[in-house]
Design a protein around this motif. Structure first.
Motif, PDB file in Angstrom:
ATOM      1  N   ARG A  90      -8.678  11.562  22.985  1.00 56.32           N
ATOM      2  CA  ARG A  90     -10.008  11.713  22.414  1.00 56.32           C
ATOM      3  C   ARG A  90     -10.200  10.774  21.218  1.00 56.32           C
ATOM      4  NH1 ARG A  90     -13.369  16.191  21.747  1.00 56.32           N
ATOM      5  NH2 ARG A  90     -12.670  16.815  23.822  1.00 56.32           N
ATOM      6  N   VAL A  91      -9.221  10.743  20.338  1.00 52.12           N
ATOM      7  CA  VAL A  91      -9.334   9.928  19.130  1.00 52.12           C
ATOM      8  C   VAL A  91      -9.300   8.440  19.464  1.00 52.12           C
ATOM      9  CG1 VAL A  91      -8.222   9.329  16.945  1.00 52.12           C
ATOM     10  CG2 VAL A  91      -8.376  11.720  17.642  1.00 52.12           C
ATOM     11  N   TYR A  92      -8.358   8.042  20.297  1.00 48.97           N
ATOM     12  CA  TYR A  92      -8.239   6.623  20.642  1.00 48.97           C
ATOM     13  C   TYR A  92      -9.389   6.153  21.533  1.00 48.97           C
ATOM     14  CZ  TYR A  92      -3.658   5.894  18.511  1.00 48.97           C
ATOM     15  OH  TYR A  92      -2.628   5.754  17.610  1.00 48.97           O
ATOM     16  N   GLY A  93     -10.126   7.104  22.118  1.00 48.35           N
ATOM     17  CA  GLY A  93     -11.277   6.748  22.923  1.00 48.35           C
ATOM     18  C   GLY A  93     -12.470   6.297  22.107  1.00 48.35           C
ATOM     19  N   HIS A  94     -12.482   6.602  20.810  1.00 49.11           N
ATOM     20  CA  HIS A  94     -13.543   6.121  19.927  1.00 49.11           C
ATOM     21  C   HIS A  94     -13.306   4.652  19.591  1.00 49.11           C
ATOM     22  CE1 HIS A  94     -15.690   9.869  18.446  1.00 49.11           C
ATOM     23  NE2 HIS A  94     -14.775  10.341  19.280  1.00 49.11           N
ATOM     24  N   GLU A  95     -14.389   3.923  19.394  1.00 49.52           N
ATOM     25  CA  GLU A  95     -14.246   2.526  18.996  1.00 49.52           C
ATOM     26  C   GLU A  95     -13.443   2.453  17.701  1.00 49.52           C
ATOM     27  OE1 GLU A  95     -16.982  -1.468  18.155  1.00 49.52           O
ATOM     28  OE2 GLU A  95     -17.923   0.516  18.281  1.00 49.52           O
ATOM     29  N   HIS A  96     -12.425   1.635  17.705  1.00 46.96           N
ATOM     30  CA  HIS A  96     -11.544   1.588  16.532  1.00 46.96           C
ATOM     31  C   HIS A  96     -10.861   0.231  16.437  1.00 46.96           C
ATOM     32  CE1 HIS A  96      -8.660   2.646  19.746  1.00 46.96           C
ATOM     33  NE2 HIS A  96      -7.756   2.039  18.993  1.00 46.96           N
ATOM     34  N   THR A  97     -10.261   0.018  15.296  1.00 49.29           N
ATOM     35  CA  THR A  97      -9.360  -1.104  15.090  1.00 49.29           C
ATOM     36  C   THR A  97      -8.057  -0.527  14.559  1.00 49.29           C
ATOM     37  OG1 THR A  97      -9.113  -3.271  14.025  1.00 49.29           O
ATOM     38  CG2 THR A  97     -10.178  -1.567  12.725  1.00 49.29           C
ATOM     39  N   THR A  98      -7.165  -1.361  14.075  1.00 42.36           N
ATOM     40  CA  THR A  98      -5.937  -0.882  13.443  1.00 42.36           C
ATOM     41  C   THR A  98      -5.670  -1.709  12.191  1.00 42.36           C
ATOM     42  OG1 THR A  98      -4.414  -2.404  14.579  1.00 42.36           O
ATOM     43  CG2 THR A  98      -4.977  -0.342  15.730  1.00 42.36           C
ATOM     44  N   LEU A  99      -4.657  -1.320  11.460  1.00 42.67           N
ATOM     45  CA  LEU A  99      -4.276  -2.043  10.245  1.00 42.67           C
ATOM     46  C   LEU A  99      -3.448  -3.292  10.538  1.00 42.67           C
ATOM     47  CD1 LEU A  99      -3.375   0.990   7.955  1.00 42.67           C
ATOM     48  CD2 LEU A  99      -5.274  -0.617   7.616  1.00 42.67           C
ATOM     49  N   ALA A 100      -3.027  -3.485  11.776  1.00 44.34           N
ATOM     50  CA  ALA A 100      -2.230  -4.667  12.113  1.00 44.34           C
ATOM     51  C   ALA A 100      -3.034  -5.934  11.824  1.00 44.34           C
ATOM     52  CB  ALA A 100      -1.825  -4.626  13.577  1.00 44.34           C
ATOM     53  N   GLY A 101      -2.513  -6.758  10.926  1.00 44.91           N
ATOM     54  CA  GLY A 101      -3.194  -7.988  10.539  1.00 44.91           C
ATOM     55  C   GLY A 101      -4.367  -7.777   9.599  1.00 44.91           C
ATOM     56  N   ARG A 102      -4.565  -6.548   9.154  1.00 41.17           N
ATOM     57  CA  ARG A 102      -5.704  -6.242   8.302  1.00 41.17           C
ATOM     58  C   ARG A 102      -5.275  -5.539   7.012  1.00 41.17           C
ATOM     59  NH1 ARG A 102      -6.983  -5.427  13.564  1.00 41.17           N
ATOM     60  NH2 ARG A 102      -8.732  -6.688  14.363  1.00 41.17           N
ATOM     61  N   ALA A 103      -4.070  -5.818   6.584  1.00 41.99           N
ATOM     62  CA  ALA A 103      -3.548  -5.201   5.359  1.00 41.99           C
ATOM     63  C   ALA A 103      -2.391  -6.035   4.830  1.00 41.99           C
ATOM     64  CB  ALA A 103      -3.080  -3.774   5.626  1.00 41.99           C
ATOM     65  N   GLU A 104      -2.137  -5.887   3.549  1.00 37.56           N
ATOM     66  CA  GLU A 104      -0.912  -6.397   2.951  1.00 37.56           C
ATOM     67  C   GLU A 104       0.008  -5.220   2.705  1.00 37.56           C
ATOM     68  OE1 GLU A 104      -1.003  -9.780   0.092  1.00 37.56           O
ATOM     69  OE2 GLU A 104      -3.090  -9.159  -0.154  1.00 37.56           O
ATOM     70  N   TRP A 105       1.294  -5.488   2.744  1.00 41.52           N
ATOM     71  CA  TRP A 105       2.304  -4.441   2.608  1.00 41.52           C
ATOM     72  C   TRP A 105       3.328  -4.866   1.571  1.00 41.52           C
ATOM     73  CZ3 TRP A 105       1.390  -0.291   5.929  1.00 41.52           C
ATOM     74  CH2 TRP A 105       0.474  -0.535   6.951  1.00 41.52           C
ATOM     75  N   ALA A 106       3.938  -3.902   0.940  1.00 42.87           N
ATOM     76  CA  ALA A 106       4.999  -4.208  -0.029  1.00 42.87           C
ATOM     77  C   ALA A 106       5.940  -3.023  -0.146  1.00 42.87           C
ATOM     78  CB  ALA A 106       4.412  -4.547  -1.394  1.00 42.87           C
ATOM     79  N   LEU A 107       7.198  -3.334  -0.348  1.00 43.87           N
ATOM     80  CA  LEU A 107       8.193  -2.304  -0.635  1.00 43.87           C
ATOM     81  C   LEU A 107       8.215  -2.035  -2.130  1.00 43.87           C
ATOM     82  CD1 LEU A 107      11.129  -3.601   1.600  1.00 43.87           C
ATOM     83  CD2 LEU A 107       9.345  -1.948   2.197  1.00 43.87           C
ATOM     84  N   GLY A 108       8.614  -0.823  -2.476  1.00 46.69           N
ATOM     85  CA  GLY A 108       8.820  -0.525  -3.878  1.00 46.69           C
ATOM     86  C   GLY A 108      10.011  -1.293  -4.424  1.00 46.69           C
ATOM     87  N   ILE A 109      10.151  -1.258  -5.724  1.00 52.69           N
ATOM     88  CA  ILE A 109      11.202  -2.012  -6.415  1.00 52.69           C
ATOM     89  C   ILE A 109      12.589  -1.426  -6.127  1.00 52.69           C
ATOM     90  CG2 ILE A 109      12.124  -2.537  -8.720  1.00 52.69           C
ATOM     91  CD1 ILE A 109       9.149  -2.564  -9.648  1.00 52.69           C
ATOM     92  N   VAL A 110      13.537  -2.297  -5.873  1.00 53.32           N
ATOM     93  CA  VAL A 110      14.950  -1.922  -5.830  1.00 53.32           C
ATOM     94  C   VAL A 110      15.586  -2.534  -7.064  1.00 53.32           C
ATOM     95  CG1 VAL A 110      17.123  -2.067  -4.558  1.00 53.32           C
ATOM     96  CG2 VAL A 110      14.944  -1.922  -3.313  1.00 53.32           C
ATOM     97  N   THR A 111      15.947  -1.707  -8.039  1.00 46.08           N
ATOM     98  CA  THR A 111      16.479  -2.254  -9.298  1.00 46.08           C
ATOM     99  C   THR A 111      17.894  -2.781  -9.138  1.00 46.08           C
ATOM    100  OG1 THR A 111      17.439  -0.160 -10.074  1.00 46.08           O
ATOM    101  CG2 THR A 111      15.110  -0.582 -10.611  1.00 46.08           C
ATOM    102  N   GLY A 112      18.671  -2.159  -8.244  1.00 42.80           N
ATOM    103  CA  GLY A 112      20.086  -2.494  -8.124  1.00 42.80           C
ATOM    104  C   GLY A 112      20.962  -1.685  -9.062  1.00 42.80           C
ATOM    105  N   ASP A 113      20.333  -1.050 -10.059  1.00 46.69           N
ATOM    106  CA  ASP A 113      21.090  -0.233 -11.019  1.00 46.69           C
ATOM    107  C   ASP A 113      20.099   0.662 -11.758  1.00 46.69           C
ATOM    108  OD1 ASP A 113      22.716   0.908 -12.914  1.00 46.69           O
ATOM    109  OD2 ASP A 113      23.660  -0.965 -13.549  1.00 46.69           O
TER     110      ASP A 113
END
Length: 202
Positions: free
Chosen positions: A1-24
């Motif tokens: 039902r949900v995917y039957g509605h006109e939609h797009t996705t976030l693929a190629g339409r967002a920037e992503w980032a990981l949180g900081i890894v301090t190492g200590d």
């Protein structure tokens, strides 16, 4: 039902980032602010829509850390932060340029005319929790998971209405239930379908 509605996705339409890894963490994190330190949020402090109080503070010195995204991603005017280790979608809104540790990852939508707060409401909704659990059954929220979820192409009035509901939740004037009602109503889900969703994710 949900995917039957006109939609797009976030693929190629967002920037992503990981949180900081301090190492200590013992070296860089402190339990109080001051001396140039600012709050840094862990996955445990990412709540639905909002952050809990931070438990750690840090001086932002990325060259000293084991891993850090470009600063502009942490300082984005609007971004979503999601809990990485989780069986549930838990997404908070940030317009203050806050830092996160690697248990809290960053999503910066790049969809012209699509309010960030509308996407916030969708990802925090019972319906999208149901989709996430049924499709992935994972203890980690991965970028690939989020990129496969449908982003409905509703008319601007509906998106603005959903963003306004999200704003009210953030301000404490409403609760998540109001967003759920709007989203499931807009997708045309019956009372039986809504009850099935509620039972499935409880």
């Amino acid at each position: 039902r949900v995917y039957g509605h006109e939609h797009t996705t976030l693929a190629g339409r967002a920037e992503w980032a990981l949180g900081i890894v301090t190492g200590d963490n013992a070296r860089y994190l402190r339990p109080e602010g001051g001396a140039g330190r600012e709050p840094i949020y862990t996955g445990k402090e990412v709540g639905h829509y909002l952050f809990r109080e931070p438990s750690a503070f840090i001086r932002f010195e990325p060259r000293k850390f084991q891993q850090a995204a470009p600063e502009r991603k942490y300082r984005a005017a609007e971004k979503l932060v999601y809990r990485f280790i989780s069986k549930r979608l838990i997404v908070a809104y940030d317009d203050r340029g806050m830092l996160t540790l690697n248990s809290a990852n960053i999503l910066i939508p790049k969809m012209e005319g699509y309010p960030v707060k509308a996407l916030l409401a969708l990802l925090n909704s019972s319906l999208y929790q149901f989709l996430f659990q049924k499709k992935f059954s994972s203890i980690k929220v991965l970028r690939s998971h989020l990129e496969s979820l449908p982003v409905p192409l509703w008319d601007p009035g509906d998106l603005d209405r959903l963003a306004s509901i999200a704003e009210a939740v953030i301000a404490g004037r409403s609760d998540i239930g109001a967003a759920d009602e709007f989203i499931m109503g807009r997708f045309g889900l019956s009372e039986a379908e809504r009850l099935h969703i509620a039972r499935s994710i409880s």
